[in-house]
Design a protein around this motif. Structure first.
Motif, PDB file in Angstrom:
ATOM      1  N   TYR B   4     -16.168  23.162  30.242  1.00  0.00           N
ATOM      2  CA  TYR B   4     -15.191  22.746  31.359  1.00  0.00           C
ATOM      3  C   TYR B   4     -14.485  21.493  31.104  1.00  0.00           C
ATOM      4  O   TYR B   4     -13.405  21.424  31.046  1.00  0.00           O
ATOM      5  CB  TYR B   4     -16.119  22.524  32.477  1.00  0.00           C
ATOM      6  N   SER B   5     -15.292  20.359  30.378  1.00  0.00           N
ATOM      7  CA  SER B   5     -14.678  19.064  30.264  1.00  0.00           C
ATOM      8  C   SER B   5     -13.917  19.404  29.049  1.00  0.00           C
ATOM      9  O   SER B   5     -12.726  18.367  29.021  1.00  0.00           O
ATOM     10  CB  SER B   5     -15.665  18.043  30.367  1.00  0.00           C
ATOM     11  N   ILE B   8     -10.500  20.357  30.187  1.00  0.00           N
ATOM     12  CA  ILE B   8      -9.948  19.352  31.210  1.00  0.00           C
ATOM     13  C   ILE B   8      -9.232  18.168  30.125  1.00  0.00           C
ATOM     14  O   ILE B   8      -8.009  17.791  30.366  1.00  0.00           O
ATOM     15  CB  ILE B   8     -10.816  18.604  32.133  1.00  0.00           C
ATOM     16  N   GLY B   9     -10.099  18.007  29.098  1.00  0.00           N
ATOM     17  CA  GLY B   9      -9.737  17.201  28.221  1.00  0.00           C
ATOM     18  C   GLY B   9      -8.484  17.511  27.302  1.00  0.00           C
ATOM     19  O   GLY B   9      -7.381  16.622  27.049  1.00  0.00           O
ATOM     20  N   ALA B  11      -6.135  19.554  28.335  1.00  0.00           N
ATOM     21  CA  ALA B  11      -5.041  19.786  29.461  1.00  0.00           C
ATOM     22  C   ALA B  11      -4.376  18.372  29.463  1.00  0.00           C
ATOM     23  O   ALA B  11      -3.316  18.268  29.686  1.00  0.00           O
ATOM     24  CB  ALA B  11      -5.378  20.316  30.481  1.00  0.00           C
ATOM     25  N   ALA B  12      -5.406  17.307  29.604  1.00  0.00           N
ATOM     26  CA  ALA B  12      -4.993  16.039  29.914  1.00  0.00           C
ATOM     27  C   ALA B  12      -4.230  15.458  28.496  1.00  0.00           C
ATOM     28  O   ALA B  12      -3.230  14.951  28.779  1.00  0.00           O
ATOM     29  CB  ALA B  12      -6.276  15.116  30.168  1.00  0.00           C
ATOM     30  N   GLY B  13      -4.640  15.816  27.507  1.00  0.00           N
ATOM     31  CA  GLY B  13      -3.854  15.235  26.207  1.00  0.00           C
ATOM     32  C   GLY B  13      -2.796  15.869  25.973  1.00  0.00           C
ATOM     33  O   GLY B  13      -1.947  15.423  25.630  1.00  0.00           O
ATOM     34  N   CYS B  15      -0.820  17.259  28.260  1.00  0.00           N
ATOM     35  CA  CYS B  15       0.277  16.373  29.275  1.00  0.00           C
ATOM     36  C   CYS B  15       0.661  15.115  28.686  1.00  0.00           C
ATOM     37  O   CYS B  15       1.975  14.740  28.588  1.00  0.00           O
ATOM     38  CB  CYS B  15      -0.465  16.390  30.889  1.00  0.00           C
ATOM     39  N   THR B  16      -0.201  14.073  28.340  1.00  0.00           N
ATOM     40  CA  THR B  16       0.176  13.052  27.817  1.00  0.00           C
ATOM     41  C   THR B  16       1.039  12.898  26.358  1.00  0.00           C
ATOM     42  O   THR B  16       1.639  12.115  26.189  1.00  0.00           O
ATOM     43  CB  THR B  16      -1.093  11.918  27.932  1.00  0.00           C
ATOM     44  N   ILE B  18       3.036  15.602  25.653  1.00  0.00           N
ATOM     45  CA  ILE B  18       4.349  16.093  25.666  1.00  0.00           C
ATOM     46  C   ILE B  18       4.973  15.350  26.490  1.00  0.00           C
ATOM     47  O   ILE B  18       6.415  15.468  26.492  1.00  0.00           O
ATOM     48  CB  ILE B  18       4.223  17.718  26.129  1.00  0.00           C
ATOM     49  N   ALA B  19       4.614  14.278  27.353  1.00  0.00           N
ATOM     50  CA  ALA B  19       5.285  13.646  28.226  1.00  0.00           C
ATOM     51  C   ALA B  19       6.251  12.682  27.224  1.00  0.00           C
ATOM     52  O   ALA B  19       7.370  12.286  27.832  1.00  0.00           O
ATOM     53  CB  ALA B  19       4.310  12.701  28.795  1.00  0.00           C
ATOM     54  N   PRO B  62     -11.169  16.076  21.974  1.00  0.00           N
ATOM     55  CA  PRO B  62     -10.002  16.134  22.628  1.00  0.00           C
ATOM     56  C   PRO B  62      -9.403  14.986  22.490  1.00  0.00           C
ATOM     57  O   PRO B  62      -8.039  14.867  22.501  1.00  0.00           O
ATOM     58  CB  PRO B  62     -10.340  16.592  24.282  1.00  0.00           C
ATOM     59  N   VAL B  63     -10.132  13.991  22.812  1.00  0.00           N
ATOM     60  CA  VAL B  63      -9.445  12.233  22.542  1.00  0.00           C
ATOM     61  C   VAL B  63      -8.888  12.282  21.193  1.00  0.00           C
ATOM     62  O   VAL B  63      -7.613  11.854  21.206  1.00  0.00           O
ATOM     63  CB  VAL B  63     -10.543  11.341  22.755  1.00  0.00           C
ATOM     64  N   THR B  66      -5.530  14.918  20.755  1.00  0.00           N
ATOM     65  CA  THR B  66      -4.327  14.594  21.592  1.00  0.00           C
ATOM     66  C   THR B  66      -3.868  13.339  21.224  1.00  0.00           C
ATOM     67  O   THR B  66      -2.270  13.164  21.404  1.00  0.00           O
ATOM     68  CB  THR B  66      -4.771  14.970  22.879  1.00  0.00           C
ATOM     69  N   ASN B  67      -4.555  12.414  21.088  1.00  0.00           N
ATOM     70  CA  ASN B  67      -4.062  10.979  20.940  1.00  0.00           C
ATOM     71  C   ASN B  67      -3.486  10.999  19.379  1.00  0.00           C
ATOM     72  O   ASN B  67      -2.535  10.339  19.328  1.00  0.00           O
ATOM     73  CB  ASN B  67      -4.965   9.756  20.945  1.00  0.00           C
TER      74      ASN B  67
END
Lengths: 86, 86
Positions: B4-5, B8-9, B11-13, B15-16, B18-19, B62-63, B66-67
């Motif tokens: 689950y986490s 979420i991780g 999805a969060a990454g 978003c930040t 593709i932003a 995820p960190v 995505t970073n």
């Protein structure tokens, strides 16, 4: 979590958080924001919100605190961008 | 880490990450970047680098992923900002 990674996390979050401050300052000073993309700001805000949720799930305090700070700065940027675009 | 986490991780990454793409697209399309602050970009790049380091220390994939993606996009933004400012 060891202390070392806590410090790295805080330093990382401080950087990505304060990275938004010059943008906010520029918008407030120049009172225009045509070149900033609102779509970017909305997606970024969603991403930051999800990071906060992720931090809560993993009890990762640097992630929660620093993304919370970035979330607030970004909200201000969106508010003033919309205000000055009108 | 539960699944689950992890989602979420990611999805969060995403978003930040593709932003930053609309900003890159805008710079490439308009071939100007006067309103973007280079100081912000440099601080953001440092912050993203530290997040990657933090992710490695905590084995938080995820960190890291995505970073890492955001880091590359941001490098492109800095490259073209400097190119078009001249």
């Amino acid at each position: 979590m060891n202390k070392y990674s806590l410090y790295i996390g805080i330093a990382a979050g401080v950087c990505t958080g304060i990275a938004m401050l010059p943008q906010l300052y520029k918008i407030l000073k120049e009172k225009k924001a045509e070149q900033l993309s609102i779509s970017m700001m909305i997606i970024l805000l969603s991403g930051l919100g999800l990071w906060i949720f992720y931090g809560i799930l993993k009890k990762d305090y640097p992630v929660i605190i620093t993304n919370g700070f970035s979330f607030l700065i970004n909200l201000c940027i969106i508010f003033f961008s919309i205000k000055y675009k009108k």
